[in-house]
Write a protein that holds these residues in place. Structure first.
Motif, short mmCIF file in Angstrom:
data_model
loop_
_atom_site.label_atom_id
_atom_site.label_comp_id
_atom_site.label_asym_id
_atom_site.label_seq_id
_atom_site.Cartn_x
_atom_site.Cartn_y
_atom_site.Cartn_z
N GLU A 54 0.50 -1.25 -0.03
CA GLU A 54 0.37 -0.21 -0.21
C GLU A 54 0.84 1.44 -0.16
O GLU A 54 0.24 2.15 -0.48
N HIS A 78 -6.49 -3.52 4.86
CA HIS A 78 -5.67 -2.62 4.45
C HIS A 78 -5.97 -1.61 3.16
O HIS A 78 -6.86 -2.56 2.36
N GLN A 79 -5.84 0.22 2.98
CA GLN A 79 -6.01 0.81 2.58
C GLN A 79 -5.62 0.35 1.05
O GLN A 79 -4.27 -0.01 0.87
N MET A 142 -12.26 0.71 -0.36
CA MET A 142 -10.96 0.59 0.04
C MET A 142 -10.17 0.40 1.16
O MET A 142 -9.94 1.57 1.85
N GLY A 143 -10.25 -0.82 1.87
CA GLY A 143 -10.23 -0.98 3.38
C GLY A 143 -10.67 -0.12 4.43
O GLY A 143 -11.62 0.26 5.00
N CYS A 144 -9.99 -0.39 5.37
CA CYS A 144 -10.92 0.13 6.72
C CYS A 144 -10.37 1.39 6.76
O CYS A 144 -9.44 2.44 6.32
#
Length: 144
Positions: A54, A78-79, A142-144
């Motif tokens: 990332e 993960h983003q 996109m991810g958290c």
């Protein structure tokens, strides 16, 4: 090309074989996985791989554990990560071509080492097709 690799105790032998293969192709590898076979917690090895991908410190990531489900679930938090579980070369090809996966997750308990190498080779040599597939990827949070 630079690859970040991580594994738990179930994937140690696979990781060694994959790293040897990648280095034979002139690919730089960062090893975040355990080198032991005693029980460990896979998230400890997933997060550094996902962080490298990332943050553009690695082009791709490879994760290996028993089923590959846990590593895929963890990485996908993960983003900007699209981790795909692949147990054969056909799935690896589709994971890249249709989903633009940037982390490959291999289930050590459901593949043989030569098959895992074939999966890695296919994943790294497959281009994302874009087009209608990009439209679908754009709809994934996109991810958290």
């Amino acid at each position: 090309m630079k690859i970040a690799i991580g594994n738990d105790h179930a994937g140690t032998d696979y990781k060694f074989a994959i790293v040897e293969y990648l280095k034979s192709k002139g690919i730089e590898v960062t090893n975040y996985g355990t080198d032991e076979t005693s029980s460990v917690d896979y998230p400890d090895f997933v997060h550094p791989v996902a962080n490298d991908v990332e943050n553009n410190k690695a082009d791709f990531g490879i994760l290996v554990c028993g089923s590959a489900n846990g590593v895929a679930m963890t990485a996908n938090k993960h983003q900007g990560i699209r981790a795909g579980l692949s147990w054969n070369k056909e799935i690896a090809e589709l994971t890249r071509a249709h989903n633009n996966a940037n982390i490959l997750c291999i289930p050590a308990r459901f593949t043989a080492i030569p098959q895992a190498i074939e999966i890695v080779e296919t994943f790294l040599n497959t281009e994302f097709e874009g087009g209608r597939h990009q439209n679908r990827i754009n709809k994934i949070p996109m991810g958290c």
